[in-house]
Design a protein around this motif. Structure first.
Motif, PDB file in Angstrom:
ATOM      1  N   TRP A 150      -8.021  11.302   5.887  1.00 11.42           N
ATOM      2  CA  TRP A 150      -6.679  11.409   6.654  1.00 11.42           C
ATOM      3  C   TRP A 150      -6.893  11.029   8.002  1.00 11.42           C
ATOM      4  CZ3 TRP A 150      -2.694  13.105   3.884  1.00 11.42           C
ATOM      5  CH2 TRP A 150      -3.109  13.702   2.794  1.00 11.42           C
ATOM      6  N   GLU A 151      -5.662  10.298   8.471  1.00  8.61           N
ATOM      7  CA  GLU A 151      -5.626   9.419   9.619  1.00  8.61           C
ATOM      8  C   GLU A 151      -4.498  10.097  10.459  1.00  8.61           C
ATOM      9  OE1 GLU A 151      -4.234   5.156  11.390  1.00  8.61           O
ATOM     10  OE2 GLU A 151      -4.935   5.305   9.315  1.00  8.61           O
ATOM     11  N   LEU A 152      -4.662  10.338  11.800  1.00  5.09           N
ATOM     12  CA  LEU A 152      -3.623  11.110  12.413  1.00  5.09           C
ATOM     13  C   LEU A 152      -2.525  10.036  12.809  1.00  5.09           C
ATOM     14  CD1 LEU A 152      -2.529  13.490  14.153  1.00  5.09           C
ATOM     15  CD2 LEU A 152      -3.762  12.474  16.022  1.00  5.09           C
TER      16      LEU A 152
ATOM     17  N   MET B 133       0.707  -1.240  -0.020  1.00  2.00           N
ATOM     18  CA  MET B 133      -0.073  -0.118   0.193  1.00  2.00           C
ATOM     19  C   MET B 133       0.903   1.420   0.090  1.00  2.00           C
ATOM     20  SD  MET B 133      -2.957   1.362   2.593  1.00  2.00           S
ATOM     21  CE  MET B 133      -4.049  -0.035   2.246  1.00  2.00           C
ATOM     22  N   ARG B 134       0.490   2.224  -0.792  1.00  2.00           N
ATOM     23  CA  ARG B 134       1.354   3.529  -1.040  1.00  2.00           C
ATOM     24  C   ARG B 134       0.415   4.597  -0.014  1.00  2.00           C
ATOM     25  NH1 ARG B 134       1.809   5.139  -6.532  1.00  2.00           N
ATOM     26  NH2 ARG B 134       2.722   6.820  -5.703  1.00  2.00           N
ATOM     27  N   TRP B 135       1.146   5.552   0.526  1.00  2.00           N
ATOM     28  CA  TRP B 135       0.653   6.524   1.460  1.00  2.00           C
ATOM     29  C   TRP B 135       0.995   7.725   0.866  1.00  2.00           C
ATOM     30  CZ3 TRP B 135      -2.665   4.603   5.096  1.00  2.00           C
ATOM     31  CH2 TRP B 135      -2.374   3.449   5.642  1.00  2.00           C
ATOM     32  N   GLU B 136       0.084   8.797   1.181  1.00  2.00           N
ATOM     33  CA  GLU B 136       0.499  10.109   1.166  1.00  2.00           C
ATOM     34  C   GLU B 136       0.349  10.923   2.394  1.00  2.00           C
ATOM     35  OE1 GLU B 136      -2.120  12.902  -0.903  1.00  2.00           O
ATOM     36  OE2 GLU B 136      -3.904  11.606  -0.723  1.00  2.00           O
ATOM     37  N   TYR B 137       1.244  11.800   2.761  1.00  2.00           N
ATOM     38  CA  TYR B 137       1.220  12.590   3.954  1.00  2.00           C
ATOM     39  C   TYR B 137       1.143  13.972   4.016  1.00  2.00           C
ATOM     40  CZ  TYR B 137       3.505   7.882   4.944  1.00  2.00           C
ATOM     41  OH  TYR B 137       3.797   6.618   5.073  1.00  2.00           O
ATOM     42  N   ARG B 138       0.690  14.587   5.170  1.00  2.00           N
ATOM     43  CA  ARG B 138       0.412  15.813   4.955  1.00  2.00           C
ATOM     44  C   ARG B 138       0.450  16.261   6.600  1.00  2.00           C
ATOM     45  NH1 ARG B 138      -5.850  18.420   4.031  1.00  2.00           N
ATOM     46  NH2 ARG B 138      -5.157  20.448   4.605  1.00  2.00           N
ATOM     47  N   ALA B 139       1.182  17.586   6.738  1.00  2.00           N
ATOM     48  CA  ALA B 139       1.585  18.219   8.063  1.00  2.00           C
ATOM     49  C   ALA B 139       0.648  19.283   8.213  1.00  2.00           C
ATOM     50  CB  ALA B 139       3.135  18.538   8.094  1.00  2.00           C
ATOM     51  N   VAL B 140      -0.050  19.189   9.250  1.00  2.00           N
ATOM     52  CA  VAL B 140      -1.022  20.311   9.541  1.00  2.00           C
ATOM     53  C   VAL B 140      -0.822  21.074  11.086  1.00  2.00           C
ATOM     54  CG1 VAL B 140      -3.564  20.934  10.283  1.00  2.00           C
ATOM     55  CG2 VAL B 140      -2.871  19.004   8.742  1.00  2.00           C
ATOM     56  N   ALA B 141      -0.518  22.494  10.833  1.00  2.00           N
ATOM     57  CA  ALA B 141      -0.254  23.081  11.938  1.00  2.00           C
ATOM     58  C   ALA B 141      -1.601  23.117  13.107  1.00  2.00           C
ATOM     59  CB  ALA B 141       0.250  24.561  11.713  1.00  2.00           C
ATOM     60  N   LEU B 142      -1.527  22.707  14.149  1.00  2.00           N
ATOM     61  CA  LEU B 142      -2.684  22.763  15.038  1.00  2.00           C
ATOM     62  C   LEU B 142      -2.745  23.935  15.906  1.00  2.00           C
ATOM     63  CD1 LEU B 142      -2.388  19.184  16.287  1.00  2.00           C
ATOM     64  CD2 LEU B 142      -3.948  19.997  14.436  1.00  2.00           C
TER      65      LEU B 142
ATOM     66  N   THR C  54       2.201  20.613  15.489  1.00  2.00           N
ATOM     67  CA  THR C  54       2.045  20.008  14.392  1.00  2.00           C
ATOM     68  C   THR C  54       1.380  18.633  14.288  1.00  2.00           C
ATOM     69  OG1 THR C  54       3.741  21.517  13.634  1.00  2.00           O
ATOM     70  CG2 THR C  54       2.912  19.676  11.987  1.00  2.00           C
ATOM     71  N   ALA C  55       0.339  18.356  13.499  1.00  2.00           N
ATOM     72  CA  ALA C  55      -0.160  16.957  13.386  1.00  2.00           C
ATOM     73  C   ALA C  55       0.290  16.523  11.864  1.00  2.00           C
ATOM     74  CB  ALA C  55      -1.667  16.919  13.184  1.00  2.00           C
ATOM     75  N   PHE C  56       0.804  15.151  12.078  1.00  2.00           N
ATOM     76  CA  PHE C  56       1.006  14.388  10.989  1.00  2.00           C
ATOM     77  C   PHE C  56      -0.027  13.436  10.287  1.00  2.00           C
ATOM     78  CE2 PHE C  56       4.899  16.383  12.744  1.00  2.00           C
ATOM     79  CZ  PHE C  56       5.416  16.762  11.648  1.00  2.00           C
ATOM     80  N   MET C  57      -0.406  13.612   9.401  1.00  2.00           N
ATOM     81  CA  MET C  57      -1.524  12.790   8.751  1.00  2.00           C
ATOM     82  C   MET C  57      -1.260  11.746   7.646  1.00  2.00           C
ATOM     83  SD  MET C  57      -3.618  14.664  10.464  1.00  2.00           S
ATOM     84  CE  MET C  57      -5.229  13.928  10.500  1.00  2.00           C
ATOM     85  N   LYS C  58      -1.729  10.871   7.450  1.00  2.00           N
ATOM     86  CA  LYS C  58      -1.645  10.048   6.217  1.00  2.00           C
ATOM     87  C   LYS C  58      -2.917   9.284   5.859  1.00  2.00           C
ATOM     88  CE  LYS C  58      -0.979   5.470   8.491  1.00  2.00           C
ATOM     89  NZ  LYS C  58       0.051   4.346   8.936  1.00  2.00           N
ATOM     90  N   ARG C  59      -2.877   8.947   4.431  1.00  2.00           N
ATOM     91  CA  ARG C  59      -3.994   8.249   4.011  1.00  2.00           C
ATOM     92  C   ARG C  59      -3.434   7.366   2.618  1.00  2.00           C
ATOM     93  NH1 ARG C  59      -7.710  13.143   1.341  1.00  2.00           N
ATOM     94  NH2 ARG C  59      -6.213  13.836  -0.272  1.00  2.00           N
ATOM     95  N   PRO C  60      -4.003   6.719   2.229  1.00  2.00           N
ATOM     96  CA  PRO C  60      -3.803   5.579   1.201  1.00  2.00           C
ATOM     97  C   PRO C  60      -3.883   6.576  -0.052  1.00  2.00           C
ATOM     98  CG  PRO C  60      -5.287   4.459   2.583  1.00  2.00           C
ATOM     99  CD  PRO C  60      -5.453   6.251   3.115  1.00  2.00           C
ATOM    100  N   VAL C  61      -3.089   6.471  -1.023  1.00  2.00           N
ATOM    101  CA  VAL C  61      -2.831   7.023  -2.039  1.00  2.00           C
ATOM    102  C   VAL C  61      -4.029   6.565  -3.015  1.00  2.00           C
ATOM    103  CG1 VAL C  61      -1.606   7.296  -4.369  1.00  2.00           C
ATOM    104  CG2 VAL C  61      -0.645   7.545  -2.105  1.00  2.00           C
ATOM    105  N   ALA C  62      -4.948   7.151  -3.681  1.00  2.00           N
ATOM    106  CA  ALA C  62      -6.038   6.742  -4.452  1.00  2.00           C
ATOM    107  C   ALA C  62      -5.350   6.144  -6.024  1.00  2.00           C
ATOM    108  CB  ALA C  62      -6.782   7.751  -4.942  1.00  2.00           C
TER     109      ALA C  62
ATOM    110  N   ALA D 183     -12.691  16.806  10.650  1.00  2.00           N
ATOM    111  CA  ALA D 183     -12.838  16.980   9.231  1.00  2.00           C
ATOM    112  C   ALA D 183     -11.886  16.637   8.264  1.00  2.00           C
ATOM    113  CB  ALA D 183     -12.564  18.835   9.018  1.00  2.00           C
ATOM    114  N   LEU D 184     -10.377  16.556   8.738  1.00  2.00           N
ATOM    115  CA  LEU D 184      -9.623  15.796   7.949  1.00  2.00           C
ATOM    116  C   LEU D 184      -9.985  14.277   7.944  1.00  2.00           C
ATOM    117  CD1 LEU D 184      -6.428  17.545   9.326  1.00  2.00           C
ATOM    118  CD2 LEU D 184      -7.510  17.869   6.972  1.00  2.00           C
ATOM    119  N   GLY D 185     -10.364  13.816   8.924  1.00  2.00           N
ATOM    120  CA  GLY D 185     -10.696  12.238   9.093  1.00  2.00           C
ATOM    121  C   GLY D 185     -11.873  12.161   7.889  1.00  2.00           C
ATOM    122  N   ALA D 186     -12.904  12.918   7.768  1.00  2.00           N
ATOM    123  CA  ALA D 186     -13.940  12.749   6.829  1.00  2.00           C
ATOM    124  C   ALA D 186     -13.155  12.850   5.517  1.00  2.00           C
ATOM    125  CB  ALA D 186     -14.852  13.823   6.990  1.00  2.00           C
ATOM    126  N   GLU D 187     -11.885  13.266   5.298  1.00  2.00           N
ATOM    127  CA  GLU D 187     -11.461  13.337   3.901  1.00  2.00           C
ATOM    128  C   GLU D 187     -10.496  12.186   3.731  1.00  2.00           C
ATOM    129  OE1 GLU D 187      -9.337  17.260   3.740  1.00  2.00           O
ATOM    130  OE2 GLU D 187     -11.063  18.321   3.750  1.00  2.00           O
TER     131      GLU D 187
END
Length: 68
Positions: free
Chosen positions: A39-41, A1-10, A59-67, A33-37
């Motif tokens: 993204w997993e913390l 599985m491939r992931w994409e990542y996102r850093a979010v300033a909290l 900062t929160a680091f999020m990940k989700r599977p690449v579509a 809101a990010l989970g609904a998109e």
């Protein structure tokens, strides 16, 4: 599985009315809101940031599977 990542300033961005994802003005609203998109913390860290109060940014680091 491939992931994409996102850093979010909290912090200190929370409560910013311009942030449409931050629906309740707190960390829970932003993360929901990010989970609904899809993204997993994955982690939360204090990072050095010269422009932030106290020179640190939560900062929160999020990940989700690449579509696809």
């Amino acid at each position: 599985m491939r992931w994409e990542y996102r850093a979010v300033a909290l912090w200190p961005r929370l409560g910013d009315g311009a942030d449409a994802m931050n629906d309740t003005g707190d960390v829970t609203g932003l993360l929901n809101a990010l989970g609904a998109e899809g993204w997993e913390l994955a982690a939360v860290e204090w990072l050095a940031d010269a422009n932030a109060p106290g020179n640190r940014m939560l900062t929160a680091f999020m990940k989700r599977p690449v579509a696809g």
